[in-house]
Motif scaffolding. Structure first.
Motif, mmCIF file in Angstrom:
data_model
loop_
_atom_site.group_PDB
_atom_site.id
_atom_site.type_symbol
_atom_site.label_atom_id
_atom_site.label_comp_id
_atom_site.label_asym_id
_atom_site.label_seq_id
_atom_site.Cartn_x
_atom_site.Cartn_y
_atom_site.Cartn_z
ATOM 1 N N GLY A 145 0.773 -1.235 0.000
ATOM 2 C CA GLY A 145 0.000 0.000 0.000
ATOM 3 C C GLY A 145 0.795 1.270 0.000
ATOM 4 N N GLY A 146 2.131 1.206 -0.024
ATOM 5 C CA GLY A 146 2.921 2.415 0.123
ATOM 6 C C GLY A 146 3.344 3.075 -1.167
ATOM 7 N N TRP A 147 2.739 2.720 -2.300
ATOM 8 C CA TRP A 147 3.171 3.273 -3.573
ATOM 9 C C TRP A 147 2.697 4.717 -3.733
ATOM 10 N N THR A 148 3.455 5.474 -4.502
ATOM 11 C CA THR A 148 3.036 6.820 -4.893
ATOM 12 C C THR A 148 3.127 7.020 -6.405
ATOM 13 N N ASP A 149 3.665 6.037 -7.120
ATOM 14 C CA ASP A 149 3.688 6.082 -8.581
ATOM 15 C C ASP A 149 2.407 5.436 -9.080
ATOM 16 N N THR A 150 1.489 6.231 -9.634
ATOM 17 C CA THR A 150 0.186 5.690 -10.039
ATOM 18 C C THR A 150 0.262 4.852 -11.306
ATOM 19 N N THR A 151 1.456 4.730 -11.889
ATOM 20 C CA THR A 151 1.612 3.884 -13.077
ATOM 21 C C THR A 151 2.341 2.591 -12.757
ATOM 22 N N VAL A 181 12.869 -11.671 6.390
ATOM 23 C CA VAL A 181 11.557 -11.813 5.771
ATOM 24 C C VAL A 181 11.083 -10.443 5.324
ATOM 25 N N ALA A 182 10.547 -10.347 4.116
ATOM 26 C CA ALA A 182 10.073 -9.075 3.578
ATOM 27 C C ALA A 182 8.686 -8.759 4.110
ATOM 28 N N PHE A 183 8.480 -7.491 4.454
ATOM 29 C CA PHE A 183 7.182 -7.012 4.902
ATOM 30 C C PHE A 183 6.712 -5.923 3.932
ATOM 31 N N ASP A 184 5.818 -5.035 4.390
ATOM 32 C CA ASP A 184 5.217 -4.056 3.491
ATOM 33 C C ASP A 184 6.267 -3.185 2.811
ATOM 34 N N GLY A 185 5.981 -2.845 1.551
ATOM 35 C CA GLY A 185 6.903 -2.045 0.770
ATOM 36 C C GLY A 185 6.203 -0.933 0.029
ATOM 37 N N ALA A 186 6.965 -0.229 -0.799
ATOM 38 C CA ALA A 186 6.438 0.915 -1.526
ATOM 39 C C ALA A 186 7.195 1.058 -2.836
ATOM 40 N N VAL A 187 6.576 1.763 -3.792
ATOM 41 C CA VAL A 187 7.213 2.031 -5.078
ATOM 42 C C VAL A 187 6.909 3.470 -5.472
ATOM 43 N N ASP A 233 5.164 -1.565 10.777
ATOM 44 C CA ASP A 233 4.832 -0.167 10.524
ATOM 45 C C ASP A 233 4.744 0.072 9.018
ATOM 46 N N PRO A 234 3.834 0.938 8.577
ATOM 47 C CA PRO A 234 3.731 1.214 7.131
ATOM 48 C C PRO A 234 4.954 1.953 6.613
ATOM 49 N N LEU A 235 5.216 1.758 5.335
ATOM 50 C CA LEU A 235 6.344 2.402 4.664
ATOM 51 C C LEU A 235 5.835 3.014 3.365
ATOM 52 N N TYR A 236 6.293 4.231 3.086
ATOM 53 C CA TYR A 236 5.886 4.927 1.870
ATOM 54 C C TYR A 236 7.131 5.466 1.171
ATOM 55 N N LEU A 237 6.974 5.840 -0.105
ATOM 56 C CA LEU A 237 8.042 6.477 -0.870
ATOM 57 C C LEU A 237 7.511 7.758 -1.493
ATOM 58 N N VAL A 238 8.299 8.806 -1.392
ATOM 59 C CA VAL A 238 8.028 10.066 -2.083
ATOM 60 C C VAL A 238 9.284 10.378 -2.885
ATOM 61 N N SER A 257 12.724 9.863 -4.096
ATOM 62 C CA SER A 257 13.854 9.112 -3.541
ATOM 63 C C SER A 257 13.910 9.187 -2.019
ATOM 64 N N TRP A 258 12.803 9.581 -1.405
ATOM 65 C CA TRP A 258 12.730 9.690 0.053
ATOM 66 C C TRP A 258 11.760 8.654 0.608
ATOM 67 N N MET A 259 12.222 7.899 1.591
ATOM 68 C CA MET A 259 11.335 7.000 2.324
ATOM 69 C C MET A 259 10.542 7.822 3.332
ATOM 70 N N ALA A 260 9.306 7.437 3.558
ATOM 71 C CA ALA A 260 8.453 8.115 4.538
ATOM 72 C C ALA A 260 7.837 7.062 5.443
ATOM 73 N N TYR A 261 7.912 7.295 6.736
ATOM 74 C CA TYR A 261 7.415 6.276 7.657
ATOM 75 C C TYR A 261 7.108 6.882 9.021
ATOM 76 N N GLY A 262 6.442 6.119 9.824
ATOM 77 C CA GLY A 262 6.097 6.495 11.199
ATOM 78 C C GLY A 262 5.218 5.414 11.780
ATOM 79 N N GLN A 263 4.673 5.689 12.937
ATOM 80 C CA GLN A 263 3.760 4.737 13.560
ATOM 81 C C GLN A 263 2.395 5.389 13.647
ATOM 82 N N ARG A 264 1.425 4.735 13.062
ATOM 83 C CA ARG A 264 0.095 5.318 12.993
ATOM 84 C C ARG A 264 -0.474 5.595 14.382
ATOM 85 N N ALA A 265 -1.110 6.746 14.526
ATOM 86 C CA ALA A 265 -1.854 7.016 15.749
ATOM 87 C C ALA A 265 -3.029 6.064 15.813
ATOM 88 N N HIS A 266 -3.328 5.611 17.025
ATOM 89 C CA HIS A 266 -4.419 4.657 17.224
ATOM 90 C C HIS A 266 -5.442 5.312 18.122
#
Length: 754
Positions: A194-200, A235-241, A280-285, A287-296
């Motif tokens: 779910g961490g992609w930002t490239d819509t193609t 082991v690989a977990f969530d990723g982004a593109v 924790d979720p991981l995103y890409l913007v 060439s920058w990785m973006a991450y944190g811990q979601r507020a619950h």
């Protein structure tokens, strides 16, 4: 391509709690869509475009965004940037994917919906495209990436992923055309990260022969796929593109993030990140990785306070390693147009809302723009408090009131009160109130009872230092938590048998084998009997002593002390600590030669100087006084002879001031079982004896326990495997009431009590 064996299956992603951190990055306004935020931390933010409170972002495109309210029956709403107008989306579920298209489903979960409807939000009022997945061929929704609808289907025991291009012709009612993207024999691709930002492009989580995990990115325009393998023993977990890179979290011997430039022409970069959770979720913007811990939103108030490693929303350059904190917290994030990321989060300066994080053409730190606001500040502050500074035992008995004034009431509040020395604590929680943003007073009344509450028995609170901690967490889960503390002291008068400062009497028993136990008592009613209120094992090895006596506070500390004579005649001092679990410090030698005495009684102030003394009878029947000095090194001065004739007694006990006279008294039992009182004159001598009563010969120990039932008079416990309580009367002619059996020793057999 990295090839390696990995162990274990992929773990499911999970949200965790977030905690306050500093804000960084570049924050600007969007002139076309939002007004500039207020400058101060405490003022509510105002923008042209509102973001619904108690909601998360689940889609965003060039013209607007899709929000989802929290709760069991969420509302999905599309809001346009141009004028802030909005519309509630039909259907039981909805999602976006970086474009102005919205997918709605006929069930509360899109992935199990049978009928999907595609809405073009640039054409309000236009009929949606309806896709019957069952009729199409038993497909399931996988995601939406720009103008491509992602679908999956089981084929030969594996999941194969397909795409439907949502061009103008298809949206106008044309027949959906599926094309295979990835998967097939022995290649199972079940999840789109779910961490992609490239819509193609889409990054899939796949398995080869059900054992080897692999990340596969698919270029939606060309159909080209690239494979990326996780590192050795990880082991690989969530990723982004993104348009330039692929990244994913890995867990194993070392947790971190693997990143690589798309195309595979460069080696992997590895970023250790032991503080993070691999879920924790991981995103890409760019060439920058973006991450944190979601507020619950439902996180307990003390969880994050106990975990300082919980982190805000941060970006990190893959090329240089540079880090920057962009938001103090976030609860959701989705891909936006142009490789941007839309994040539901907040900062203390600009409040809560929807922020756009976008890549820069020069590859520098991403920009941050507030595009919609909830109108809420993220900051909860303490504006006032009413708490004690010092309390006496009498004040505690009436209960204690606390209150705290908060700048905003829409926060979950938790208060913990802790006894500092023991670490025992109690907590009280309040949910967020119903008035968003309004000030609030939180009031609490402590009953003044012990914070350790075994079996529901609420004894008096212990003396010593207490700390209260208040933690307030904004209901939205976005803002920084308020954590504030204060301290106060509880004092109680010294009592001869109160070893833990709770104002009640403690009794010690030694069981066969040498283990020592303490028993706390609690009055059944003021002036009545006492009952068992807790048992604690103190330690072993007490069989080396043939005589143990509670001595009162003989060295001037904050707790009573104990004297014990070993079988060689040496007298040892165990200083009181005031701690319930470890009430005595290590022993210190007082002196040798105490084998000359057959009876020892300590704890009464018989000289009237305010310090407890010790009396002892030698084998010739002479009574000797050892005056207390208050000095731990030499606790007693030279002994003084008081007189003979005490050989008629087989038990002598110091009971304190049992009759209200000028000094401490003694009770003595003769060999016929008659109990006699010797009232202290206050000069180290005693008045002639007075008969108390007969029938005391069956008891093995007589223990003066001070005021155990709360009526202000000294009491006595007589033991013979069990305990009988004798309440004091204050009358020298009849100093004790009739005995009452008590469960203060909990029915446990013992061979000595003191």
């Amino acid at each position: 391509m990295h090839h390696a064996r990995t162990r274990g299956r992929r773990l499911a992603a999970a949200a965790v709690t977030v905690v306050l951190a500093a804000t960084g990055g570049t924050l600007t306004a969007l002139p076309a869509t939002a007004a500039a935020p207020a400058a101060t931390q405490q003022e509510q933010q105002t923008t042209t475009v509102p973001f619904p409170r108690d909601a998360d972002v689940v889609g965003a495109g060039p013209s607007g965004f899709l929000s989802k309210t929290r709760g069991s029956t969420p509302e999905y709403r599309w809001t346009w940037y141009a004028d802030g107008s909005s519309v509630v989306m039909p259907g039981a579920s909805a999602a976006g994917g970086g474009s102005d298209l919205v997918v709605t489903g006929d069930r509360t979960v899109l992935t199990v919906s049978s009928v999907l409807r595609i809405h073009d939000m640039t054409r309000p009022g236009a009929a949606p495209l309806e896709i019957d997945l069952d009729a199409l061929g038993d497909y399931a929704y996988s995601g939406l990436a720009g103008d491509t609808l992602l679908l999956g289907r089981y084929e030969g025991g594996v999941v194969v992923q397909y795409g439907v291009t949502l061009d103008a012709a298809t949206l106008a009612g044309g027949t959906p055309k599926l094309r295979k993207l990835v998967g097939g024999p022995q290649i199972d691709c079940r999840d789109a990260d779910g961490g992609w930002t490239d819509t193609t492009a889409v990054l899939y989580d796949c398995w080869i022969s059900e054992t080897i995990p692999v990340k596969i990115s698919v270029d939606l325009a060309t159909g080209t796929d690239l494979w990326y393998m996780s590192g050795y023993e990880r082991v690989a977990f969530d990723g982004a593109v993104s348009a330039t890179h692929v990244a994913w979290r890995e867990g194993g011997a070392e947790d971190g993030i693997a990143a690589v430039r798309r195309g595979g022409s460069e080696p992997y970069r590895w970023f250790p990140d032991a503080e993070a959770d691999v879920r924790d979720p991981l995103y890409l913007v760019g060439s920058w990785m973006a991450y944190g811990q979601r507020a619950h939103i439902d996180a307990p108030a003390d969880g994050p306070a106990a975990n300082p490693a919980v982190r805000p929303f941060t970006v990190r350059s893959i090329d240089t390693g540079e880090k920057a904190v962009l938001l103090t917290a976030f609860s959701s994030a989705v891909a936006g147009p142009g490789g941007s990321l839309l994040v539901r989060g907040g900062t203390p300066e600009h409040g809560e809302g929807l922020y756009r994080i976008a890549p820069r053409a020069d590859g520098g730190r991403p920009t941050v723009e507030l595009v919609a606001s909830t109108g809420q500040t993220t900051v909860v502050t303490l504006t006032g408090a009413t708490t004690p500074q010092a309390l006496s035992g009498d004040q505690l008995a009436r209960g204690v009131d606390f209150s705290w004034d908060l700048s905003r009431g829409d926060a979950h509040v938790k208060v913990r009160l802790k006894h500092v020395r023991s670490g025992q604590s109690i907590t009280q929680e309040w949910p967020a109130d119903q008035i968003d943003g309004a000030p609030r007073r939180v009031s609490w009344r402590w009953d003044g009872k012990d914070l350790e509450r075994p079996n529901g028995l609420l004894g008096p609170a212990r003396a010593g230092e207490y700390e209260w901690e208040l933690v307030a967490v904004p209901e939205e889960g976005i803002g920084p938590r308020l954590a504030t503390t204060g301290r106060f002291t509880v004092t109680r008068p010294a009592a001869p048998h109160d070893f833990d400062g709770d104002g009640s009497a403690d009794l010690f028993t030694r069981v066969p084998g040498g283990d020592l136990w303490s028993y706390r008592s609690q009055p059944v009613a003021v002036g009545g009997s006492i009952r068992h209120a807790g048992r604690t094992r103190i330690g072993a090895g007490w069989q080396v002593y043939d005589r143990v006596e509670t001595a009162g506070n003989i060295v001037g500390s904050s707790a009573p002390d104990v004297l014990a004579r070993d079988r060689s005649g040496a007298l040892w001092l165990h200083r009181g600590t005031g701690d319930r679990g470890t009430p005595f410090a290590g022993r210190t030698l007082v002196s040798a030669g105490w084998q000359v005495y057959d009876r020892i009684a300590a704890g009464s102030d018989v000289t009237g100087d305010g310090r407890p003394d010790l009396v002892a009878t030698d084998k010739a029947g002479v009574l000797w006084l050892h005056p207390g000095t208050g000095n731990a090194t030499t606790p007693f001065s030279a002994r003084k002879r008081l007189g003979g004739g005490w050989g008629v007694y087989n038990e002598v006990v110091a009971v304190g001031n049992i009759t209200g006279g000028p000094a401490g008294d003694l009770l003595a039992r003769d060999r016929a079982g008659v109990l006699w009182s010797h009232l202290g004159k206050g000069d180290g001598t005693f008045a002639p004896r007075t008969r108390v009563g007969g029938g005391w010969g069956g008891f093995t120990d007589l223990v003066g326990v001070g005021d155990a039932n709360g009526d202000g008079r000294a009491d006595l416990i007589a033991s013979a495997g069990g305990a009988t309580f004798y309440a004091g009367t204050g009358d020298w002619k009849a100093p004790l009431k009739a005995g009452l059996r008590t469960d203060v020793t909990n029915g446990v057999p013992y061979d000595a009590a003191f």
